[in-house]
Enzyme design. Structure first.
Site, PDB file in Angstrom:
ATOM      1  N   HIS A 127       0.845  -1.201   0.000  1.00 35.75           N
ATOM      2  CA  HIS A 127       0.000   0.000   0.000  1.00 35.75           C
ATOM      3  C   HIS A 127       0.879   1.249   0.000  1.00 35.75           C
ATOM      4  CE1 HIS A 127      -3.407   2.571   0.764  1.00 35.75           C
ATOM      5  NE2 HIS A 127      -2.773   3.101   1.793  1.00 35.75           N
ATOM      6  N   HIS A 131      -6.267   9.558  -0.086  1.00 40.46           N
ATOM      7  CA  HIS A 131      -6.936   9.531   1.227  1.00 40.46           C
ATOM      8  C   HIS A 131      -6.098  10.120   2.365  1.00 40.46           C
ATOM      9  CE1 HIS A 131      -5.066   5.524   0.580  1.00 40.46           C
ATOM     10  NE2 HIS A 131      -4.631   5.726   1.812  1.00 40.46           N
TER      11      HIS A 131
HETATM   12 ZN   LIG Z   1      -3.122   4.856   2.856  1.00 44.27          ZN
END
Ligand SMILES: [Zn+2]
Length: 1165
Positions: free
Chosen positions: A182, A568
């Site tokens: 990620h 985000h």
């Molecule tokens: Zn993240």
């Protein structure tokens, strides 16, 4: 320095790449730009007569006939030239539409229709009732108690049991281990810094290590990083290896957006931009089409997202951050996989298959099964000596012959338990974490140890299990082979507000760093305006081919900054201070790039035929919105009028698909001015002194607001002009505002004599009123706070406004921070000065009340309350602008604005979801205060049988309705503590910020029946008036001031023949690429339209007279220059293009979004 050089190189390479993939925009039948007065309101004598307009148009048309020949010759030369260079010929695409990839994007095509027929919309999803919902999220919230029982090893769940007999040799447990990493494009480090220090190495290792084992797989999501690697560091050999891994299905690109976007604050138009930017990069560079979505980290999930994914042509999606109690509820009924349906869809056409991860986090300890203590032992990055440990006390062990049996049985038990939460025998086990696989030995540790486990399990027949590395697509493929779609439940609604544990609700990030949230919306408006006007310039051939590429390049650069910020940790305001600054500087540059593009494109559209020898740097107009710094509120240009330049022209651009009328305000240096409309006739205008100051109020010297009504057609440019006039003569067209000043004892007011000034000596003790002409009237308290709104027909609606403030709890691991909102109790009143300085300025078009509200050791707020006299929008609308700074000495404070009314809405209110649709919410007493806050990306309302209060915001913020009749909007937060979600700091970088709100009071027009019931009652709709107000707020008119006056371009450019207020032109890209089945690439333009459904109960006939709505049929040729035979239906991001649209006629159901690809490729010889 290094980063700057990297970035410069990157852009330089991008530019070269763009030029390299030159294609030819040619052979479009030249069209006369036509100016058609659409549905003009003629009853008002202020506006010029229809006849003179017609004459004007006739003259213009003649003028154009003369230049047509010239342009055609010029264009033919360009075509010939380009054709020589690039060996391209005419396309045969439209003759063989079957060659284009067939794809069903959202079910069946609507029946073909002809323009003259009455449109049958009964097939539309919103008009059908055939589907039923199994899980309605609001109903679930009503039902469950939100208990938080200790579930044992799976703390938020229960003890999972299973029987060994569930599986057999014919019915094996299938496990897919999906390695992933990620990568946040900015969080603790900037995007470029992350790339340099971590992400680059992940790619390098990926191409090397995946080739070492035959069965190794990997998934990747963030295209911003991939594109940077591709442009900067990937060698030819690595690129080939990467391509081969992609082709072999060993790497899957999931979602393929520029970033993994935030779903709470992001506007859907920006989500489209970020998805399309990623998908276009994939198409052009890799010829790759993503199919499945992967969103493991956004802090709560929106129901707009699956609709947009559906429109891109995706088949499956995965989400993770959902309230722990909701996860448990769904898991108990094996409903973690479902068909996610739009609230308004009665047909099932919008269903998106969704997998929800069941546990606390996406890291390895919370992914293999319910017991993190065990799962952690199978994260081989945490083998002793690698710097990462298991907080549960037991470290992983290297898998060797001696322990493989015991280890295999341990993890298989976890996988079997995980399988109990789903309906199939297929288990998804994501194997990764943040920025994983950056070191070569991590690849070895993970893959080698799992290879041993896999071998052992697969060779142990008694276990009836089949384990393999897989991509997300491998998992979904196996799942759908085993299960039918009808085996899964239907879910409607969304997943806000997220809580990961205890009462830790993530409602703080709806508001964190609001200055940059506002900047995000400003940039969105600019990107849209820049791309639309560029596309108009390109399609109308106002610019040369080279210039169109230059414009495209700058729009693309701006778009990438907007896309990056949708991350985000971007628009959410959850990055470290220095990363926030880095984002903000990128946003600032992007705004400037868009401004530069808009003024150039506007010039070419006004000055046809195109002039030669243009450069990127040419400035023809200054845009009246000056952004000096990345952390400063923009200012407006003061138009200097004097004897040397007594007259200035103001060109206005409307990037909306409908004609608009509003009161425009510019700043001029003299009060002795008059205004002329596009035909040169004088029009009424209002001059008002400029009120300035951030703490105390005052009048600015030699600056005046000049306000006047303007009308601009859809997608059009028009010119008004301002002239200095003789100060001695009486001008019946110009009015001077009446001024009232209160509680400003020490002021000596020095205003020119024409302004009538009233300054009572006594302190203001009573309410005051505010009105412009016969506009809505506002009643305000002696503090200048709104008290009631009085409509033009005399109806009084009490709307009491307050500022309130929250503190934070201060227990360890229990305080507000960038993500979390954990108040120490209900809000307290914000203490106001007893007698704040107050200025009221009223004129025929605009009236504003300014009040300086300085709470000692709290915040300074300048509130401006304005009403406008806009004949096209005769609704009870008030504009509120808060300009404020929380006192830097304050440690912990959250500032909110609250409206209290008598509306009997009970506990029900409505908020928007990504600015695309309205969803029903309820206040729940059983939930803590912070759980009752929801994202407010654009709009909220409360209503009862007879009236509705709608709030529109310029900035995404948090919203709640804590008491009946109330709406409360967060403004800013200053927090000294970290909230333990990784950012490791508080939020103390507050800057002076400005939010604008529009508040509307609407009364139901009887007879009025609501047909939405049951699950489908869970959505809401804005009225036409609110929709128009929202669109004009999001997409302000762009005011362009002539930089020099020697050139005299045409005063107008208008192409659109129609105006439809319910149509949203979501995007219009001047250059998109699509890949054909045979791998060849087509180029063209791409546009996306949405048709909104509007609330009929609050329809205002006076508004619908000016703002007409469509019947769902859009003749594209009425809107833009498009050869009708070249328009093709397309998926949202142009991954899939379908058949031609006959006659370029697009049919849109209410609430539907559709994209069109306009093919301009010439076929290779
Ligand atoms: Zn993240």
């Amino acid at each position: 320095m290094r980063i700057r050089r990297l970035s410069a190189l990157f852009w330089a390479t991008s530019i070269i790449a763009f030029i390299f993939i030159l294609y030819v925009v040619t052979d479009l039948t030249f069209k006369l730009p036509s100016i058609k007065p659409v549905m003009m309101e003629l009853d008002d004598s202020k506006w010029s007569s229809f006849e003179s307009k017609l004459r004007h148009i006739e003259n213009e048309l003649n003028e154009h006939h003369a230049v047509v020949g010239e342009i055609k010759t010029a264009m033919d030369q360009i075509v010939d030239h380009s054709a020589e260079n690039h060996s391209m010929k005419k396309p045969k695409l439209q003759k063989k539409p079957a060659k284009l990839r067939e794809f069903k994007v959202v079910g069946d095509e609507p029946p073909r229709m002809h323009l003259k027929n009455k449109v049958d919309m009964s097939y539309c999803p919103i008009n059908q009732q055939s589907s039923k919902t199994d899980i309605q999220m609001l109903s679930m919230y009503e039902r469950i108690t939100f208990d938080d029982k200790d579930g044992g090893v799976w703390k938020q769940g229960w003890d999972i049991e299973y029987k060994d007999t569930q599986w057999s040799s014919k019915n094996k447990l299938k496990v897919f281990i999906v390695p992933h990493s990620h990568n946040d494009p900015g969080w603790l480090k900037t995007f470029e810094n992350y790339y340099k220090t971590q992400t680059k190495a992940i790619f390098t290792n990926m191409v090397e290590k995946l080739s070492e084992g035959i069965d190794r797989k990997f998934i990747w999501a963030e295209i911003s990083f991939l594109s940077l690697w591709w442009a900067m560091d990937a060698t030819e050999k690595e690129k080939v290896a990467f391509q081969n891994l992609l082709k072999a299905g060993k790497i899957e690109i999931v979602t393929g957006g520029w970033v993994m976007n935030d779903e709470a604050n992001s506007h859907w138009l920006s989500i489209i931009q970020q998805l399309t930017t990623g998908h276009q990069w994939l198409t052009e560079n890799l010829g790759y089409t993503p199919r499945n979505s992967w969103a493991i980290d956004p802090f709560g999930h929106s129901s707009t997202q699956p609709y947009l994914l559906k429109l891109t042509g995706f088949e499956n999606s995965l989400i993770q951050r959902v309230h722990y109690r909701v996860k448990k509820e769904l898991a108990m009924d094996r409903q973690l996989e479902f068909k996610w349906r739009q609230l308004w869809d009665g047909s099932g056409k919008t269903d998106m298959f969704t997998h929800m991860m069941p546990f606390y986090s996406y890291d390895v300890p919370h992914s293999c099964g319910p017991d993190p203590k065990i799962c952690c032992q199978f994260d081989f990055k945490r083998l002793p000596g690698n710097g990462v440990t298991c907080p549960w006390g037991i470290a992983p062990r290297k898998i060797i012959q001696k322990n493989v049996g015991e280890r295999a049985s341990l993890i298989l038990d976890q996988w079997r338990k995980k399988a109990q939460l789903y309906r199939s025998n297929v288990v998804l086990f994501p194997l990764g974490d943040d920025f994983r696989y950056d070191r070569s030995n991590e690849w070895d540790h993970q893959y080698q140890n799992y290879e041993m486990l896999i071998d052992y399990i697969n060779n142990n027949d008694a276990w009836n299990a089949e384990v393999q590395f897989g991509t997300l697509n491998d998992y979904f493929k196996a799942l759908h082979e085993e299960m039918k779609m009808s085996d899964f439940p239907v879910l409607t609604g969304d997943f806000f507000t997220y809580a990961d544990r205890n009462q830790h609700y993530w409602s703080g990030y709806y508001t964190s760093r609001p200055f940059y949230k506002n900047m995000d919306r400003v940039l969105l408006g600019y990107v849209r305006a820049a791309e639309v006007i560029t596309s108009q310039a390109v399609s109308s051939r106002s610019v040369t081919y080279i210039l169109s590429l230059q414009l495209r390049d700058r729009v693309e650069r701006a778009r990438r900054s907007l896309a990056l910020f949708q991350h985000h940790d971007g628009v959410t305001g959850t990055a470290k201070d220095e990363v926030v600054v880095d984002y903000a500087k990128k946003l600032l540059q992007a705004i400037k790039d868009c401004q530069s593009v808009i003024q150039q494109a506007a010039y070419y559209l006004l000055k046809q035929p195109a002039i030669q020898d243009q450069t990127q740097e040419d400035i023809y107009f200054d845009i009246d919105d000056i952004w000096q710094r990345h952390d400063e509120i923009p200012t407006k240009i003061t138009i200097a009028l004097d004897e040397v330049s007594p007259s200035r022209r103001i060109v206005l651009y409307n990037a909306l698909a409908f004609k608009r009328q509003e009161i425009l305000t510019v700043i001029v240096s003299s009060p002795h001015v008059e205004v002329f409309d596009p035909e040169g006739g004088p029009i009424m205008a209002q001059v008002t002194p400029v009120v300035s100051g951030s703490r105390r109020l005052g009048f600015a010297a030699n600056k005046f607001q000049l306000s006047f009504p303007v009308t601009v057609d859809a997608l059009a440019l028009t010119t008004y002009s301002v002239s200095l006039r003789d100060s001695m003569s009486i001008n019946k067209y110009t009015s001077f505002a009446r001024i009232r000043v209160y509680n400003a004892d020490y002021w000596s007011i020095e205003l020119p004599k024409m302004f009538p000034v009233e300054q009572p000596a006594a302190r203001l003790a009573d309410d005051v009123t505010l009105q412009a002409g016969n506009s809505t009237r506002v009643l305000a308290t002696k503090h200048g706070l709104l008290k009631a709104i009085i409509s033009s027909d005399g109806k009084t609606t009490p709307v009491h406004m307050d500022y309130v403030q929250y503190g934070t709890q201060k227990m360890p691991d229990n305080n507000s921070g960038a993500y979390l909102f954990i108040p120490d109790g209900p809000a307290q009143q914000f203490n106001l000065d007893a007698y704040p300085e107050l200025v009221i300025a009223e004129g025929p078009f605009k009236a504003t009340l300014y009040t300086a509200l300085v709470g000692p050791k709290a915040a300074e707020i300048i509130l401006a309350v304005s009403v406008y006299n806009n004949p096209s929008l005769p609704q009870s609308e008030v504009e509120l602008t808060n300009t404020f700074l929380i006192d830097p000495k304050v440690d912990d404070m959250e500032l909110a604005m609250r409206f209290s009314t008598g509306i009997k809405n009970g506990d029900v209110f409505y908020t928007d979801v990504n600015g695309m649709q309205m969803i029903k919410r309820r206040y729940f007493e059983k939930l803590p205060l912070q759980a009752n806050f929801y994202p407010l990306p654009a709009a909220a309302y409360i209503e009862d049988e007879s009236s509705r209060l709608t709030l529109l915001t310029s900035t995404p913020l948090g919203v709640a309705a804590l008491q009946p009749g109330q709406i409360e909007i967060m403004q800013d937060r200053r927090l000294s503590r970290d909230d333990n979600r990784g950012v490791n700091q508080g939020v103390l970088d507050n800057v002076r910020t400005r939010h604008a709100f529009r508040l509307l009071v609407e009364h139901a027009a009887p007879p009025c029946s609501r047909s939405r019931t049951g699950a489908r009652g869970a959505y809401g709709l804005l009225s036409l008036g609110a929709h128009v107000a929202q669109q004009t707020q999001l997409q302000p008119l762009v005011a362009l001031l002539h930089a020099a006056d020697e050139n005299s371009p045409r005063p107008q450019y208008a192409r659109a023949l129609r105006s439809a207020a319910d149509l949203v032109l979501a995007s219009f890209r001047s250059h998109v690429a699509v890949t054909n089945k045979d791998g060849s690439t087509y180029h063209g333009m791409g546009l996306t339209l949405q048709r909104v459904q509007l609330e009929k109960c609050y329809s205002n006939r006076a508004i619908s007279k000016f703002y007409t709505v469509s019947d769902g049929q859009i003749q594209l040729t009425d809107m833009i220059d498009v050869p009708p035979e070249r328009a093709h239906a397309s998926s949202l991001t142009f991954l899939h293009v379908r058949g031609a649209l006959p006659d370029a006629l697009l049919t849109l159901c209410p609430m539907e979004v559709r994209s069109v690809f306009i093919n301009v490729t010439l076929k290779h010889a």
